[in-house]
Motif scaffolding. Structure first.
Motif, mmCIF file in Angstrom:
data_model
loop_
_atom_site.group_PDB
_atom_site.id
_atom_site.type_symbol
_atom_site.label_atom_id
_atom_site.label_comp_id
_atom_site.label_asym_id
_atom_site.label_seq_id
_atom_site.Cartn_x
_atom_site.Cartn_y
_atom_site.Cartn_z
ATOM 1 N N ARG A 1 -6.701 -33.966 -11.146
ATOM 2 C CA ARG A 1 -6.326 -34.031 -9.723
ATOM 3 C C ARG A 1 -6.947 -32.891 -8.902
ATOM 4 O O ARG A 1 -6.274 -32.255 -8.097
ATOM 5 C CB ARG A 1 -4.810 -34.067 -9.537
ATOM 6 N N CYS A 2 -8.226 -32.677 -9.116
ATOM 7 C CA CYS A 2 -8.961 -31.623 -8.408
ATOM 8 C C CYS A 2 -9.515 -32.095 -7.073
ATOM 9 O O CYS A 2 -9.858 -31.284 -6.222
ATOM 10 C CB CYS A 2 -10.138 -31.137 -9.251
ATOM 11 N N GLY B 1 -15.724 -42.347 1.119
ATOM 12 C CA GLY B 1 -14.267 -42.255 1.116
ATOM 13 C C GLY B 1 -13.596 -43.355 0.322
ATOM 14 O O GLY B 1 -12.439 -43.691 0.567
ATOM 15 N N CYS B 2 -14.295 -43.904 -0.676
ATOM 16 C CA CYS B 2 -13.733 -45.013 -1.460
ATOM 17 C C CYS B 2 -12.578 -44.572 -2.364
ATOM 18 O O CYS B 2 -11.738 -45.379 -2.734
ATOM 19 C CB CYS B 2 -14.825 -45.692 -2.287
ATOM 20 N N GLY B 3 -12.555 -43.302 -2.758
ATOM 21 C CA GLY B 3 -11.466 -42.783 -3.576
ATOM 22 C C GLY B 3 -11.644 -42.958 -5.078
ATOM 23 O O GLY B 3 -10.752 -42.609 -5.846
ATOM 24 N N ARG B 4 -12.773 -43.484 -5.522
ATOM 25 C CA ARG B 4 -12.981 -43.686 -6.953
ATOM 26 C C ARG B 4 -13.028 -42.366 -7.707
ATOM 27 O O ARG B 4 -12.550 -42.274 -8.831
ATOM 28 C CB ARG B 4 -14.242 -44.496 -7.202
ATOM 29 N N CYS B 5 -13.612 -41.341 -7.117
ATOM 30 C CA CYS B 5 -13.660 -40.030 -7.779
ATOM 31 C C CYS B 5 -12.261 -39.433 -7.898
ATOM 32 O O CYS B 5 -11.928 -38.804 -8.895
ATOM 33 C CB CYS B 5 -14.596 -39.080 -7.040
ATOM 34 N N VAL B 6 -11.446 -39.655 -6.888
ATOM 35 C CA VAL B 6 -10.059 -39.172 -6.911
ATOM 36 C C VAL B 6 -9.301 -39.833 -8.056
ATOM 37 O O VAL B 6 -8.599 -39.171 -8.819
ATOM 38 C CB VAL B 6 -9.360 -39.446 -5.560
ATOM 39 N N ALA B 7 -9.469 -41.143 -8.199
ATOM 40 C CA ALA B 7 -8.788 -41.883 -9.260
ATOM 41 C C ALA B 7 -9.299 -41.480 -10.639
ATOM 42 O O ALA B 7 -8.529 -41.466 -11.602
ATOM 43 C CB ALA B 7 -8.971 -43.381 -9.053
ATOM 44 N N ALA B 8 -10.575 -41.127 -10.743
ATOM 45 C CA ALA B 8 -11.170 -40.779 -12.035
ATOM 46 C C ALA B 8 -10.812 -39.375 -12.500
ATOM 47 O O ALA B 8 -10.859 -39.083 -13.691
ATOM 48 C CB ALA B 8 -12.685 -40.910 -11.967
ATOM 49 N N CYS B 9 -10.431 -38.506 -11.587
ATOM 50 C CA CYS B 9 -10.154 -37.108 -11.927
ATOM 51 C C CYS B 9 -8.746 -36.966 -12.507
ATOM 52 O O CYS B 9 -7.748 -37.045 -11.790
ATOM 53 C CB CYS B 9 -10.305 -36.214 -10.698
ATOM 54 N N HIS B 10 -8.672 -36.738 -13.816
ATOM 55 C CA HIS B 10 -7.378 -36.598 -14.487
ATOM 56 C C HIS B 10 -6.690 -35.280 -14.145
ATOM 57 O O HIS B 10 -5.479 -35.160 -14.299
ATOM 58 C CB HIS B 10 -7.540 -36.720 -16.000
ATOM 59 N N TYR C 1 -13.427 -38.744 3.467
ATOM 60 C CA TYR C 1 -14.409 -38.209 2.523
ATOM 61 C C TYR C 1 -13.676 -37.419 1.448
ATOM 62 O O TYR C 1 -12.571 -36.930 1.649
ATOM 63 C CB TYR C 1 -15.457 -37.338 3.227
ATOM 64 N N ALA C 2 -14.315 -37.321 0.279
ATOM 65 C CA ALA C 2 -13.726 -36.599 -0.849
ATOM 66 C C ALA C 2 -13.923 -35.100 -0.669
ATOM 67 O O ALA C 2 -14.923 -34.648 -0.107
ATOM 68 C CB ALA C 2 -14.356 -37.059 -2.147
ATOM 69 N N LEU C 3 -12.967 -34.339 -1.173
ATOM 70 C CA LEU C 3 -13.013 -32.885 -1.077
ATOM 71 C C LEU C 3 -12.464 -32.279 -2.364
ATOM 72 O O LEU C 3 -11.393 -32.687 -2.836
ATOM 73 C CB LEU C 3 -12.170 -32.414 0.113
ATOM 74 N N LEU C 4 -13.200 -31.344 -2.929
ATOM 75 C CA LEU C 4 -12.751 -30.629 -4.128
ATOM 76 C C LEU C 4 -11.750 -29.568 -3.679
ATOM 77 O O LEU C 4 -12.116 -28.588 -3.036
ATOM 78 C CB LEU C 4 -13.943 -29.983 -4.840
ATOM 79 N N VAL C 5 -10.472 -29.767 -4.002
ATOM 80 C CA VAL C 5 -9.424 -28.878 -3.507
ATOM 81 C C VAL C 5 -8.927 -27.880 -4.537
ATOM 82 O O VAL C 5 -8.358 -26.857 -4.174
ATOM 83 C CB VAL C 5 -8.226 -29.669 -2.938
ATOM 84 N N ARG C 6 -9.120 -28.170 -5.823
ATOM 85 C CA ARG C 6 -8.659 -27.254 -6.868
ATOM 86 C C ARG C 6 -9.745 -27.062 -7.925
ATOM 87 O O ARG C 6 -9.610 -27.518 -9.060
ATOM 88 C CB ARG C 6 -7.388 -27.792 -7.519
ATOM 89 N N PRO C 7 -10.824 -26.370 -7.575
ATOM 90 C CA PRO C 7 -11.919 -26.205 -8.536
ATOM 91 C C PRO C 7 -11.497 -25.459 -9.798
ATOM 92 O O PRO C 7 -12.067 -25.673 -10.865
ATOM 93 C CB PRO C 7 -12.977 -25.437 -7.755
ATOM 94 N N GLN C 8 -10.477 -24.623 -9.711
ATOM 95 C CA GLN C 8 -10.025 -23.859 -10.877
ATOM 96 C C GLN C 8 -9.439 -24.759 -11.964
ATOM 97 O O GLN C 8 -9.384 -24.375 -13.125
ATOM 98 C CB GLN C 8 -9.028 -22.771 -10.466
ATOM 99 N N LEU C 9 -9.032 -25.973 -11.614
ATOM 100 C CA LEU C 9 -8.487 -26.901 -12.598
ATOM 101 C C LEU C 9 -9.545 -27.818 -13.202
ATOM 102 O O LEU C 9 -9.287 -28.509 -14.186
ATOM 103 C CB LEU C 9 -7.390 -27.763 -11.961
ATOM 104 N N CYS C 10 -10.737 -27.835 -12.619
ATOM 105 C CA CYS C 10 -11.808 -28.723 -13.082
ATOM 106 C C CYS C 10 -12.240 -28.327 -14.488
ATOM 107 O O CYS C 10 -12.524 -27.161 -14.765
ATOM 108 C CB CYS C 10 -12.996 -28.645 -12.133
#
Length: 65
Positions: free
Chosen positions: A28-29, A17-26, A40-49
């Motif tokens: 905002r998926c 749950g550090c949030g580094r992946c959230v910050a790295a995702c341009h 914990y991290a969760l992929l919420v918008r896979p269609q935008l990935c």
């Protein structure tokens, strides 16, 4: 036309749950979810990935594959 790609899979048991992946995702998926006293991290918008892999590179515990 963009090539199809795999979306990142997040292992909630490994995620700290550090949030580094959230910050790295341009795009905002990814977001952080809270369950009890744990984040914990969760992929919420896979269609935008766009499959760039920035989230994978940012994860210090390799919770994303």
């Amino acid at each position: 036309m963009p090539l199809p790609h795999d979306f990142p899979e997040i292992d909630p048991d490994r995620c700290t749950g550090c949030g580094r992946c959230v910050a790295a995702c341009h795009e905002r998926c990814i977001t952080l979810e809270v369950s009890g006293f744990r984040k914990y991290a969760l992929l919420v918008r896979p269609q935008l990935c766009n499959g760039c892999g920035a989230c994978l590179a940012a994860c210090p515990v390799r919770a994303l594959t």
